[in-house]
Design an enzyme around this catalytic site. Structure first.
Site, PDB file in Angstrom:
ATOM      1  CG  LEU A  47     -28.117  -2.450 -20.854  1.00 15.96           C
ATOM      2  CD1 LEU A  47     -28.778  -3.258 -19.754  1.00 15.96           C
ATOM      3  CD2 LEU A  47     -26.854  -3.243 -21.199  1.00 15.96           C
ATOM      4  NE  ARG A  69     -14.462  -0.632 -24.905  1.00 11.68           N
ATOM      5  CZ  ARG A  69     -14.768  -1.341 -25.934  1.00 11.68           C
ATOM      6  NH1 ARG A  69     -13.688  -2.055 -26.327  1.00 11.68           N
ATOM      7  NH2 ARG A  69     -15.775  -0.993 -26.522  1.00 11.68           N
ATOM      8  CB  ALA A  81     -20.599   7.480 -29.843  1.00  8.48           C
ATOM      9  CB  THR A  97     -25.030  -3.832 -28.259  1.00  7.34           C
ATOM     10  OG1 THR A  97     -25.758  -2.714 -27.854  1.00  7.34           O
ATOM     11  CG2 THR A  97     -23.444  -3.313 -28.333  1.00  7.34           C
ATOM     12  CD  GLU A  99      -1.351   3.982   3.893  1.00  8.39           C
ATOM     13  OE1 GLU A  99      -2.381   4.444   4.445  1.00  8.39           O
ATOM     14  OE2 GLU A  99      -1.213   3.543   2.922  1.00  8.39           O
ATOM     15  CG  HIS A 124     -36.335   5.109 -18.184  1.00  8.31           C
ATOM     16  ND1 HIS A 124     -36.359   4.234 -19.335  1.00  8.31           N
ATOM     17  CD2 HIS A 124     -36.089   6.239 -18.691  1.00  8.31           C
ATOM     18  CE1 HIS A 124     -36.409   4.819 -20.434  1.00  8.31           C
ATOM     19  NE2 HIS A 124     -36.150   6.200 -20.006  1.00  8.31           N
ATOM     20  CB  SER A 125     -34.107   1.840 -12.876  1.00  6.77           C
ATOM     21  OG  SER A 125     -32.717   1.587 -13.120  1.00  6.77           O
ATOM     22  CG  HIS A 178      -2.113  -0.970   0.914  1.00  4.80           C
ATOM     23  ND1 HIS A 178      -3.082  -1.261   2.033  1.00  4.80           N
ATOM     24  CD2 HIS A 178      -2.101  -2.124   0.138  1.00  4.80           C
ATOM     25  CE1 HIS A 178      -3.864  -1.950   1.479  1.00  4.80           C
ATOM     26  NE2 HIS A 178      -3.215  -2.523   0.527  1.00  4.80           N
TER      27      HIS A 178
END
Length: 353
Positions: free
Chosen positions: A292, A190, A157, A202, A53, A298-299, A51
């Site tokens: 999708l 990505r 896009a 898709t 530190e 919408h949610s 890490h």
């Protein structure tokens, strides 16, 4: 800008060296300072590695840490055993006397514990320095714990008149919209996320590889939602070049990929989030298609939307999704306009391009 803020900004810069390489861990940078002089720096470079530190104090060496020295770190030092021992133990062992923390770690195994242990050991601790910037840096990690779901980045896009594609389509032939410059940008995006998601339409229409080609980085977990099992088995998402997770009601034994059951009555996003949480996936880039993307919008289960708009005019086709709040940070790359819609109020959108 105060001295603490300036050095915390440097911690953030150091932490970014781990972008795309440390997940599911957070990005962390650390600086050891004395009298406005840098004694050592370090950052978390890759998942499973030391890490920030630890690397900082290793860079300083084995000598005694000066009593007036201050350790700056953008995230609370961890207080639990994972792949590596707790960082707070090392700080106490090395007799660090002053600690400045950007923000608290949301992981319940550390949350507030690292700071409490530091104070119990006699350290002088200052917390919440450049708090918003530090949280923005690790928004994926923080969202995973606070909302119990991955951080969701929507990306699409569209033509200048608001279409994702032009009709009629040529079957299994990609209709390009964005430029070569934005292609590189998208592949960098990505590389910064742990998973990438598309729906069956898709996968069938565009036959994407969903991996990293135009930049250096780690390819994300490819995730496909295909309720009916309609994606051809020779599609590129099943080519084995990167890990793949298929969510479907149909178990397909011919495919060499992870599969999870998606029943007809299931909400696909609930199943998706559950499967990604089980894999400690902190973020997902949603690349389409329209249905999708609309389901996330919408949610109301999304955090960022990155929209590339070109000068092309299609006249007809699949309409691009619409966001209720159109305000965005807008940048220009080559001939394309890139708009960043952010759910978290911040000025840090310039980091994205």
């Amino acid at each position: 800008m105060s001295s603490d803020e300036r050095w915390m900004q440097r911690c953030i810069q150091l932490a970014l060296n781990g972008s795309g390489r440390v997940a599911p861990n957070p990005m962390v940078g650390a600086i050891l300072m004395s009298n406005e002089r840098v004694l050592a720096e370090g950052w978390h470079g890759f998942h499973g590695g030391a890490h920030a530190e630890v690397n900082c104090l290793r860079a300083f060496g084995n000598g005694s840490v000066p009593e007036d020295a201050t350790l700056y770190v953008n995230l609370e030092p961890c207080a639990h055993h994972g792949i590596t021992p707790p960082c707070i133990d090392l700080l106490i062992e090395r007799k660090v006397k002053n600690l400045v923390v950007g923000c608290v770690d949301p992981n319940p195994l550390t949350k507030g514990i690292g700071i409490a242990r530091a104070r119990e050991a006699g350290m002088r601790v200052r917390v919440d320095i450049r708090h918003d910037d530090c949280r923005w840096l690790n928004r994926r990690f923080i969202t995973s714990f606070e909302k119990r779901r991955p951080y969701v980045v929507l990306k699409w896009a569209q033509s200048n008149d608001g279409y994702l594609d032009r009709h009629p389509r040529v079957e299994r032939n990609v209709q390009r919209i964005s430029s070569a410059s934005t292609d590189v940008l998208v592949h960098r995006w990505r590389s910064e996320e742990q998973a990438i998601l598309v729906g069956s339409r898709t996968a069938i229409n565009d036959n994407p590889r969903l991996n990293i080609r135009h930049t250096v980085g780690r390819s994300p977990l490819r995730v496909v939602i295909d309720r009916k099992g309609s994606i051809p088995s020779d599609s590129q998402v099943f080519d084995g070049s990167a890990p793949t997770l298929l969510l479907s009601a149909v178990v397909r034994k011919e495919l060499q990929c992870d599969q999870a059951v998606l029943r007809s009555e299931d909400d696909p996003l609930t199943v998706l989030f559950s499967e990604l949480n089980c894999r400690s996936v902190r973020s997902v880039l949603v690349e389409g298609g329209s249905e999708l993307l609309g389901h996330f919008i919408h949610s109301d289960r999304w955090d960022e939307a990155r929209v590339i708009t070109t000068k092309s005019v299609f006249g007809n086709g699949t309409k691009a999704p619409l966001l209720a709040n159109p305000r965005a940070h807008v940048a220009t790359l080559a001939n394309d306009r890139v708009a960043f819609h952010l759910r978290t109020p911040t000025a840090a959108a310039s980091w994205l391009i």
